[in-house]
Structures are given as structure tokens and as C-alpha cells.
Design a protein around this motif. Structure first.
Motif: not given
Lengths: 157, 157
Positions: A79-82, A91-92, A101-104
DNA sequence: ACCATATAGTCAAGCAGCTTGACTACGTTC
DNA sequence: GAACGTAGTCAAGCTGCTTGACTATATGGT
């Protein structure tokens, strides 16, 4: 110098005074950085975002890594990344080597915010240097480095 | 020694390292006290309660004073008082000299919890003493006392 | 090669702790 | 004593977190 000294050399009240001073200094530092960063054009962030950025800055991180760093669930971290993605600070990207996985990673705006936080921190620490002297500051840094743990960042309460 | 030194003697990265160490130490201390207090039979409290107790311990306080100390609204402070009263840690008494206000004071259980927190803090600070030496601890205490502000307690973020 | 298990991430629902707004009771000032 | 300020509470709402359930991908044993 022996370990496990049962006759504590530290009085309870002394320990509380030291603890209170440490927590007060930490709370004040957080507040100062928060205000300073907001004043430099990043008013839509809270201190928690700064702690996330600190983990994301050196090359990015996955949501799960970020969650471990912040000491929250991965849902909360997600949620915080959102939020910071929506606000343009990160960005993801697809994660190289793990399709789950996705790298933020931070955007340029996210890096600018990180630099602003560093500037404010340097300002506050500069004030400390005037209070303590260069050597006193060095001693403080050394002492904190010895007692500060590694691992997840935790709220001061 | 001059004030307002514009060529900051502290590198940004150094300031962030020092800041991170301070916040890590504060977060760890809070966590340790929280766990230690819970282990001593006060598991129904959170760190915020400890900060409230610190203000209530020396003679009690009104809800408004407590709110200022914690940096929250008086409604939030009132809810926190409701909770610790319900759990038996404090009680509301008529305020001597102001019939509007009520003096919130710790019960014996509340004082026992405060003593437990002091014990845990002394334990942690004792560990620091082993890492830093007695003199190093003294220097740390002195440095923190110089840079720590007075005023409301603030969250580390 | 395949299947069982573990891990990364998201969606959804719920909750705890805080906020703002409105109000009553009491105090203070002129 | 009238006007204004302050202490505290009630009520409603929001935000950030949690738990639970789920899909997609990775990993390891057979």
C-alpha cells in the motif's frame, strides 16, 4: 569489565534519563527532517516514506524486502508503494531474475526528495556539531554506531 | 566555532549515517522496553502508554497536559486515559482547584509498570555500558542531554 | 519431467487509533 | 453578571495497519 554484571552500574533513574534523552533527540530529528523536507516541496510525504526511500535508494528493493525493513506486513508495504508510485516518487519494474517479484525503484523525484532529506539532516547535525564540537560529534557518532542494531527500522513507539 | 557556518562541516552522507544510527538506537530501545515490560506482566500496553505514564508518574496530570506532552489532540489523550483506567493503571480524580479538570494519577499497578520499565531501561543501558565503558556512557548521556529538546514527546516517525 | 511446497504480490474486509466538529460545564475578566 | 476562554466528552469519519484468502512463479525432491 566482566559481562553479566548483576550489580548494575547504572541507576534506574539514570537509565530513564538517558533513554528519554535518546528518544527525545530521535523524535526531534524526525520532526525536523519531516518539516524540512516538506518545506522543500515534498509536503505530501510522511516520515515513514523517508524510511522506505532509504531502503529503496541504493538500487531498489522488492515489496517484501521493504516490508522487512519497515517491520510491517507486505500488504502494508505494498500500500505504501502504491502511494509513492501514485505520487510520482517511485515506480515498479519487473524484477530481473524473478518473475514473481517486482523491483521498486525511486524516480528522479524520489531521488530529489532523498537529497533534500540529506540536506536537512546535515543542517540538524551541523547544529549538533556547534553544541558538541567536532570531536564531541565524532564520539556521539561512534557511540551510536556501537549500540545501534542492524535490521528493521522500528518506530520509536 | 562561528555560528551559521554555511560550508557545512558535516557531509550529507555522514549526517544520514548518524541520523540513521540515532533512529535505530531509539527504535531498538523502544522495542526492548516494550518487550521487557510485556514480559514482566504488562502485556496489554503499547509504547505510547509508557510515554503517558512518564508524564503521569510525578503527581499526575490533566488530560490536556497529557495531550500536549504526547503531541496529540485532547480527545485522543482522553481515549488513551479511558483505556489505561479501564485496565487498572490509572484513575481520574477531581482536580484540586479546578472543577472543570480532572487529575489523572497512576494506580499502584501503574507505578509497578513504571518501575518495570525503569528496570528494563537499566538493563539495556547496562549493555551499552559494556559496549562503551562507563566513561563512554557518560559522554553519550552528556551529548544527548545537550542536543535533546524539551517539550512534547514525538514519534520517531 | 512432475508434483509438492514455498515465496512474491495483490485483493478484500476489518479494526485501532487518531482527527475534526459540536457540545456542556466551569473558570476568568472586565 | 455578561462575555469569553478553557477542560473535558460525545460522535462521526478517516487513515494506516492487520488478518485471511487467493494467483502466479520458483524451488527441490523423486
Amino acid at each position: 569489565m566482566r559481562q553479566g554484571c548483576f550489580n548494575a552500574p547504572v541507576q534506574n533513574s539514570d537509565a530513564m534519563a538517558l533513554s528519554a534523552a535518546l528518544l527525545a533527540a530521535a523524535g526531534d530529528l524526525t520532526q525536523r527532517i519531516h518539516e524540512g523536507v516538506a518545506a522543500r516541496g515534498f509536503a505530501d510525504l510522511r516520515p515513514a516514506h523517508g524510511f522506505a526511500f532509504a531502503r529503496l535508494a541504493p538500487g531498489g528493493a522488492s515489496v517484501t524486502e521493504l516490508a522487512a525493513h519497515l517491520g510491517v506486513t507486505k500488504q502494508a508495504a505494498s500500500q505504501l508503494v502504491d502511494e509513492v508510485v501514485r505520487k510520482g516518487y517511485a515506480e515498479r519494474r519487473p524484477h530481473p531474475g524473478d518473475a514473481r517479484a517486482r523491483l521498486v525503484v525511486l524516480t528522479e523525484r524520489g531521488r530529489a526528495c532523498t537529497r533534500a532529506a540529506e540536506e536537512v539532516a546535515a543542517e540538524v547535525v551541523g547544529e549538533w556539531a556547534e553544541l558538541l564540537g567536532e570531536q564531541g560529534l565524532y564520539v556521539l557518532r561512534d557511540a551510536l554506531a556501537r549500540i545501534a542494531p542492524y535490521g528493521p527500522v522500528r518506530p520509536a513507539w
